[in-house]
Design an enzyme around this catalytic site. Sequence first.
Site, PDB file in Angstrom:
ATOM      1  N   ASP A 131      49.166  46.149  39.792  1.00  0.00           N
ATOM      2  CA  ASP A 131      49.526  46.516  38.431  1.00  0.00           C
ATOM      3  C   ASP A 131      49.889  47.994  38.421  1.00  0.00           C
ATOM      4  OD1 ASP A 131      49.740  45.748  35.663  1.00  0.00           O
ATOM      5  OD2 ASP A 131      47.994  47.011  35.279  1.00  0.00           O
ATOM      6  N   GLU A 168      54.532  43.364  38.967  1.00  0.00           N
ATOM      7  CA  GLU A 168      55.267  43.036  37.766  1.00  0.00           C
ATOM      8  C   GLU A 168      56.688  43.566  37.906  1.00  0.00           C
ATOM      9  OE1 GLU A 168      53.567  43.256  33.217  1.00  0.00           O
ATOM     10  OE2 GLU A 168      52.841  44.571  34.758  1.00  0.00           O
ATOM     11  N   ASP A 204      42.816  46.533  33.874  1.00  0.00           N
ATOM     12  CA  ASP A 204      43.906  46.610  34.843  1.00  0.00           C
ATOM     13  C   ASP A 204      43.660  45.745  36.077  1.00  0.00           C
ATOM     14  OD1 ASP A 204      45.299  48.437  33.222  1.00  0.00           O
ATOM     15  OD2 ASP A 204      44.030  50.062  33.967  1.00  0.00           O
TER      16      ASP A 204
END
Length: 363
Positions: free
Chosen positions: A150, A234, A316
């Site tokens: 992340d 991502e 997170d």
Amino acid sequence: MYNHFLRLTTDVYAESKKSLRYKEWAKLLTGLKSEFEWLKEVNSQALQQTLKDLESAFVRFFKKLGGFPNFKNKSNRQSFTVPQHFSIDTNGFLRLPKMTPIKMVIHREILGTPKNVTISKTPSGKYYASIVAEQDLPHAPLNGDKIGLDLGLKEFAITSKGDKFENPRYFQKSLRRLKIRQRRLTRKASCSNNRNKARLVVAKIHEKVANQRQDYQHKISLKLVSENQRISAESLNIKGMVNNRKLAKQISDVSWGNFLTMLEYKGDIYGCEVHYVDRFFPSSNRCSNCGYIKQDLTLAIREWECPECKSFWDRDINAALNLMLFSESKIPLEEGKSTPDLLVARLGMNRDTGSGQEATGAA
Ligand SMILES: [Zn+2]
């Protein structure tokens, strides 16, 4: 060369709608050489390479990968590439066509066959020779772990294993110094010696920030690809995010895109695959253990407990875990473009699998 042919090409196009390309430029270059004797003093392949660079700038523009080619500026980074006929002496001298040998400080051993060399001058006045070499690399054995990654602003990167890499904010940190120097620069008379000196100081600060960031990202990316064989991150709509003016500076300071590029090419070398997950996947508010969706998760909530399975989450790390889970499940082709709803339904993130209601809008 670059500016000359860029100007010529735009002028000719404006007049006759005819677009000149490498072939025409190369022919015109021969004519230019008889007109300007000094063009013969430099390596002709380096001149041709400049035209090839201009060609790729146009190609990028037509493919909508970049803007219209810009004129090169004397105070920006300057460079030329020598594609052939160069050598490096054992005593550290670089030999280029039509130039006296140049003494180099060699930062690292050159492995493989040298293919070309690019000489560049930074805005702060340093000279570099970058040598591209080709080498067959055996793939590293695939025995590493899988992680979700992340990327953020508070922390630069968080892995699903729980590693956190701080965001060093190099640009932010040098901002005050930069502002002072920038102000001094604008006060100097244009074209003066003092102005040039002030410009060098500003250029050096920018260079330092870029080097620090580069160095930091090299270290983290190397660590991640050598310890893992699969990284799920991502996919970022970086441009779209930069349009938010408040975040623009911070986002360009972290330079995620650059980091992901490093992960990809280092991954190729070290045998680590980088997978991307579409950014609308509800990675933060889904409990990665049981699939419960926390609807009221705001950005301010850094830690939360899942009311369903009682897992306690660092926001997170949970998001990174979800990224990993998402990327590992293959989306059947018939589902077409995945939407958050479809994904939610497919992964059974809904507590009540019968309804599918609860998950709507979870992204
Ligand atoms: Zn849970």
